[in-house]
Every structure is written in structure tokens, then in C-alpha cells.
Motif scaffolding. Structure first.
Motif, PDB file in Angstrom:
ATOM      1  N   GLY A   1      26.543  53.766  67.130  1.00  0.00           N
ATOM      2  CA  GLY A   1      27.378  53.647  68.235  1.00  0.00           C
ATOM      3  C   GLY A   1      26.732  53.726  69.633  1.00  0.00           C
ATOM      4  N   THR A   2      25.572  53.647  69.566  1.00  0.00           N
ATOM      5  CA  THR A   2      24.845  53.467  70.718  1.00  0.00           C
ATOM      6  C   THR A   2      24.938  52.402  71.584  1.00  0.00           C
ATOM      7  OG1 THR A   2      22.636  53.017  69.903  1.00  0.00           O
ATOM      8  CG2 THR A   2      22.914  55.302  70.140  1.00  0.00           C
ATOM      9  N   TYR A   3      25.095  50.928  70.815  1.00  0.00           N
ATOM     10  CA  TYR A   3      25.295  49.823  71.577  1.00  0.00           C
ATOM     11  C   TYR A   3      26.548  49.748  72.454  1.00  0.00           C
ATOM     12  CZ  TYR A   3      26.345  44.956  72.283  1.00  0.00           C
ATOM     13  OH  TYR A   3      26.867  43.700  72.943  1.00  0.00           O
ATOM     14  N   ALA A   4      27.753  50.240  71.766  1.00  0.00           N
ATOM     15  CA  ALA A   4      29.097  50.366  72.541  1.00  0.00           C
ATOM     16  C   ALA A   4      28.822  51.405  73.642  1.00  0.00           C
ATOM     17  CB  ALA A   4      30.112  50.558  71.600  1.00  0.00           C
ATOM     18  N   VAL A   5      28.199  52.567  73.373  1.00  0.00           N
ATOM     19  CA  VAL A   5      28.530  53.660  74.341  1.00  0.00           C
ATOM     20  C   VAL A   5      27.704  53.281  75.603  1.00  0.00           C
ATOM     21  CG1 VAL A   5      27.456  56.067  74.820  1.00  0.00           C
ATOM     22  CG2 VAL A   5      28.801  55.538  72.738  1.00  0.00           C
ATOM     23  N   ALA A   6      26.791  52.269  75.464  1.00  0.00           N
ATOM     24  CA  ALA A   6      26.055  51.807  76.788  1.00  0.00           C
ATOM     25  C   ALA A   6      26.902  51.226  77.441  1.00  0.00           C
ATOM     26  CB  ALA A   6      24.955  51.001  76.230  1.00  0.00           C
ATOM     27  N   PHE A   7      27.960  50.436  77.070  1.00  0.00           N
ATOM     28  CA  PHE A   7      28.968  49.832  77.957  1.00  0.00           C
ATOM     29  C   PHE A   7      30.052  50.619  78.684  1.00  0.00           C
ATOM     30  CE2 PHE A   7      26.958  46.600  75.547  1.00  0.00           C
ATOM     31  CZ  PHE A   7      27.164  45.288  76.104  1.00  0.00           C
TER      32      PHE A   7
ATOM     33  N   THR B   1      16.349  43.398  68.131  1.00  0.00           N
ATOM     34  CA  THR B   1      15.869  42.146  68.805  1.00  0.00           C
ATOM     35  C   THR B   1      16.553  40.856  68.433  1.00  0.00           C
ATOM     36  OG1 THR B   1      13.893  43.395  68.816  1.00  0.00           O
ATOM     37  CG2 THR B   1      13.697  41.088  69.117  1.00  0.00           C
ATOM     38  N   LEU B   2      16.340  40.375  67.312  1.00  0.00           N
ATOM     39  CA  LEU B   2      16.986  39.357  66.637  1.00  0.00           C
ATOM     40  C   LEU B   2      18.315  39.626  66.002  1.00  0.00           C
ATOM     41  CD1 LEU B   2      13.978  37.503  64.823  1.00  0.00           C
ATOM     42  CD2 LEU B   2      15.053  36.722  66.969  1.00  0.00           C
ATOM     43  N   ILE B   3      18.600  40.832  65.636  1.00  0.00           N
ATOM     44  CA  ILE B   3      19.646  41.216  65.242  1.00  0.00           C
ATOM     45  C   ILE B   3      20.109  42.794  65.950  1.00  0.00           C
ATOM     46  CG2 ILE B   3      19.468  40.152  62.903  1.00  0.00           C
ATOM     47  CD1 ILE B   3      19.211  42.687  61.638  1.00  0.00           C
ATOM     48  N   LEU B   4      21.308  43.100  65.924  1.00  0.00           N
ATOM     49  CA  LEU B   4      21.753  44.335  66.090  1.00  0.00           C
ATOM     50  C   LEU B   4      22.414  44.928  64.840  1.00  0.00           C
ATOM     51  CD1 LEU B   4      23.559  43.903  69.523  1.00  0.00           C
ATOM     52  CD2 LEU B   4      21.365  44.695  69.263  1.00  0.00           C
ATOM     53  N   LEU B   5      21.714  46.336  64.600  1.00  0.00           N
ATOM     54  CA  LEU B   5      22.425  46.638  63.362  1.00  0.00           C
ATOM     55  C   LEU B   5      22.450  48.225  63.496  1.00  0.00           C
ATOM     56  CD1 LEU B   5      23.790  46.771  60.638  1.00  0.00           C
ATOM     57  CD2 LEU B   5      21.566  46.684  59.506  1.00  0.00           C
ATOM     58  N   LYS B   6      21.241  48.751  63.812  1.00  0.00           N
ATOM     59  CA  LYS B   6      21.296  50.354  63.829  1.00  0.00           C
ATOM     60  C   LYS B   6      22.128  50.665  64.975  1.00  0.00           C
ATOM     61  CE  LYS B   6      17.751  53.845  64.209  1.00  0.00           C
ATOM     62  NZ  LYS B   6      18.405  54.707  65.455  1.00  0.00           N
ATOM     63  N   SER B   7      22.148  50.135  66.145  1.00  0.00           N
ATOM     64  CA  SER B   7      22.794  50.444  67.380  1.00  0.00           C
ATOM     65  C   SER B   7      24.250  50.402  67.340  1.00  0.00           C
ATOM     66  CB  SER B   7      22.478  49.663  68.710  1.00  0.00           C
ATOM     67  OG  SER B   7      22.523  48.444  68.682  1.00  0.00           O
ATOM     68  N   LEU B   8      24.833  49.470  66.267  1.00  0.00           N
ATOM     69  CA  LEU B   8      25.993  49.496  66.090  1.00  0.00           C
ATOM     70  C   LEU B   8      26.375  50.559  65.141  1.00  0.00           C
ATOM     71  CD1 LEU B   8      26.480  45.378  65.046  1.00  0.00           C
ATOM     72  CD2 LEU B   8      26.920  46.696  67.030  1.00  0.00           C
ATOM     73  N   LEU B   9      25.509  50.748  64.126  1.00  0.00           N
ATOM     74  CA  LEU B   9      26.140  52.062  63.256  1.00  0.00           C
ATOM     75  C   LEU B   9      26.070  53.282  63.731  1.00  0.00           C
ATOM     76  CD1 LEU B   9      23.784  50.916  59.969  1.00  0.00           C
ATOM     77  CD2 LEU B   9      26.260  51.139  60.188  1.00  0.00           C
TER      78      LEU B   9
ATOM     79  N   ARG C   1      34.647  50.299  66.460  1.00  0.00           N
ATOM     80  CA  ARG C   1      34.942  48.961  66.178  1.00  0.00           C
ATOM     81  C   ARG C   1      33.402  48.471  65.699  1.00  0.00           C
ATOM     82  NH1 ARG C   1      37.156  44.837  63.359  1.00  0.00           N
ATOM     83  NH2 ARG C   1      37.122  42.873  64.082  1.00  0.00           N
ATOM     84  N   GLY C   2      32.323  48.743  66.600  1.00  0.00           N
ATOM     85  CA  GLY C   2      31.158  48.432  66.130  1.00  0.00           C
ATOM     86  C   GLY C   2      30.420  49.282  65.042  1.00  0.00           C
ATOM     87  N   ILE C   3      30.877  50.524  64.906  1.00  0.00           N
ATOM     88  CA  ILE C   3      30.394  51.099  63.926  1.00  0.00           C
ATOM     89  C   ILE C   3      31.014  50.485  62.413  1.00  0.00           C
ATOM     90  CG2 ILE C   3      30.684  53.311  62.372  1.00  0.00           C
ATOM     91  CD1 ILE C   3      30.612  54.864  65.314  1.00  0.00           C
TER      92      ILE C   3
END
Length: 327
Positions: free
Chosen positions: A46-52, A36-44, A60-62
Motif C-alpha cells: 500500500g505504500t505506493y498509493a499512500v504516498a499520493f 524500478t522497471l515494475i511496481l509490485l511490493k509497493s502495491l502489495l 485497489r492497489g493492494i
């Protein structure tokens, strides 16, 4: 320019607004932290990047997430007694303040007092001492505990993360400022409202305080307004907040990404704004605005000057249904 100079602190802002004789109501914004205010779990993971779908470099995100994880753990252990008190999580920093006798701690040896399970008054006092020091360090800011080189490395990591996430951190922080009633960032007449930011996180208390410091949120959320739902759940935390601020002149709004805060908000009949980190998410950063949050408030509480006109988006429900200790 430091946050303490650039922005009015959350505590100063609350005092300023509370001192005004024209204040008629409060708006309490209750924020989730991770995703929400930060991103961390989804970086670790990889789900944040995969969604793109290939646009973002997953590794890089990991790597960025791992750097944040290391800083968080290092600061927790080196400056916030985390190795000693990890198993003694409390929901708020002043939970044991009644056990603190106020003794001068300048020469107190925290490495030699043999703190144990805080079931008796002696150990609760030892934990309360640590909480007092933790609160002091939080209020003094990172510059009071880290040298300039580490501060610069953290600044570089913050900017790197903000670039990688297309401005997620900075835009979320700006919205937090706007919701706090920062008079430099909003055109709404804040004399009518006392705006309060509260963080309710699923993580344990000490890492959550450290995250606020590292992600530049400490000037906008006081340490007393950070709640850990790790042991008690978010509904219990929300209920405490309702008791603390409740009244006919108070409006509450919950902003987060998880099912637990959604269900708790629905139970209390509070508006809930669901954050979705995916690039096609309905509400995410950058994108979510104070005006949109105001519309959610207006669905439950009726139209007010805080729910500004001018957005084409129509919100049909204020509470959308939703489908680690450190995180």
C-alpha cells in the motif's frame, strides 16, 4: 501485435550492433526490477498509493498487487519447476551449464527424477536440465505456455496496472527500449554504441524470469542477462558483469531504487540513477528519460553523443547517496 513483432528482441539487437564494424564502445545499463522497471511490493503493502495522500485508492492497489502475485506464483510452479527448485537458487540461468550433457529432454520425466540438494554432479545435472527448459520457455515467450484466455487476462491486468500507476509500466518499458538502442525510438546514431540491458534483482532467479515475461520485458532483456543477487549480493553480480564486459571502451550505468545497488555502483565508480516511486520523486516513471540517463553517464565518462543536449536539469553527482524472495 506481439512484442516479438513490434520490437526487435534484445538478443537480435545485440547481434545486430555487434556485427557492425563501426561499433567503438559499449554502454551497459544495469537495471533493478522491483520499484524500478515494475511496481509490485509497493502495491502489495500500500505504500505506493499512500504516498499520493488520498488521490489513489489504497485497497485497489493492494488488490492489483495480489493479482500479480498469484499469476507470478502460478506460472513459476506450473511451468518453471519452482516447487522443485525453489531452495536451489542460482545467480544466472547458465550457472550450471557445464553439468548439462545435452541429452534430449523431450521424454524426460521431471516429476520422477527425485532431484535433491545439488551438491553432487548428478543433482547439478538435474538442475541444469531444468534451467535449460526454463531458458527455452523464456525465449519462446508466454504464448508458448499460456492459452489465449490467460494471455488476455494478463493483458487486461497489465493495462489496469499501467492506468492505476499513471503509465509507470509502459514508460519504464519505453525507456528500456530506448536504452537498448531501438532505432525506431531514438534519434541518436547507434552505430557508435553497442547498448546492452542487464537486470540485477534482489529476488530469486525463477520468479525474476517469470516477472520479465509477465511484465513484457522478455523481448528487451535476454534470460542470460538476468542476475539474481538473492544469495550473492549486488556487488558480486556487478563485479561479474564488469568482468564480462569490462574494458576501456565500456561505460556502465546503474538504475534502481535501493541502497544496495547504490553502494555497489559507488564502489565501482559507476553512475547511479536513483528511482523514487513517490509522486514527488526526482526520478520516476513517467518522467525519467534516456537523455537524463545520458547526463549521468557524462558526469563519470565525459560528454558523448549518447548524452544528448537539450535538458535543463543539471546533475551534480552521478551517484546519489541514498538514505523476499519473491519480491
Amino acid at each position: 501485435m506481439s512484442d516479438s513483432i513490434e520490437n526487435e528482441s534484445a538478443l537480435d539487437n545485440e547481434k545486430h550492433v555487434a556485427a557492425s564494424t563501426t561499433v567503438r564502445k559499449k554502454i551497459v545499463y544495469i537495471w533493478d526490477m522491483d520499484e524500478t522497471l515494475i511496481l509490485l511490493k509497493s502495491l502489495l503493502d500500500g505504500t505506493y498509493a499512500v504516498a499520493f495522500s488520498g488521490v489513489k485508492n489504497v485497497q485497489r492497489g493492494i488488490d492489483i498487487g495480489k493479482m500479480w502475485e498469484k499469476y507470478i506464483l502460478d506460472v513459476c510452479d506450473d511451468y518453471f519447476f519452482y516447487e522443485q527448485i525453489e531452495q536451489y537458487n542460482e545467480p544466472v540461468i547458465d550457472a550450471l551449464s557445464s553439468y548439462d550433457d545435452g541429452v534430449d529432454l523431450s521424454d524426460y520425466d521431471f516429476s520422477q527424477d527425485s532431484i535433491g540438494s545439488p551438491k553432487d554432479d548428478i543433482n547439478k545435472r538435474k538442475l541444469a536440465y531444468r534451467h535449460r527448459i526454463i531458458a527455452q520457455k523464456y525465449k519462446q515467450g508466454l504464448h508458448s505456455i499460456l492459452d489465449q484466455k490467460k494471455i488476455e487476462l494478463l493483458n487486461d491486468l497489465y493495462e489496469m496496472t499501467d492506468t492505476y500507476t499513471d503509465g509507470w509500466l509502459s514508460s519504464a518499458r519505453t525507456l528500456l527500449q530506448r536504452c537498448s538502442g531501438d532505432r525506431q525510438l531514438t534519434s541518436v546514431d547507434q552505430s557508435e554504441f553497442e547498448c546492452i540491458n542487464i537486470l540485477v534483482t534482489a529476488g530469486s532467479l525463477v520468479p525474476s524470469l517469470v516477472k520479465c515475461l509477465l511484465f513484457r520485458l522478455d523481448s528487451l532483456i535476454t534470460c542470460e542477462n538476468i542476475y539474481s543477487a538473492w544469495d550473492v549480493g549486488k556487488l558480486r553480480c556487478f563485479s561479474w558483469i564488469k568482468e564480462r564486459y569490462g574494458g576501456s571502451d565500456v561505460q556502465f550505468c546503474v538504475i534502481g531504487d535501493g541502497w544496495e545497488e547504490c553502494e555497489a555502483a559507488e564502489f565501482l565508480k559507476w553512475p547511479f540513477v536513483k528511482i523514487e516511486p513517490k509522486p514527488d520523486g526526482f526520478h520516476r516513471f513517467p518522467g525519467l528519460t534516456r537523455e537524463t540517463v545520458g547526463h549521468y553517464l557524462s558526469v563519470v565518462y565525459g560528454r558523448s553523443s549518447d548524452a544528448e543536449n537539450g535538458e535543463d536539469e543539471v546533475i551534480t553527482s552521478a551517484s546519489t547517496s541514498t538514505q523476499m524472495k519473491l519480491l
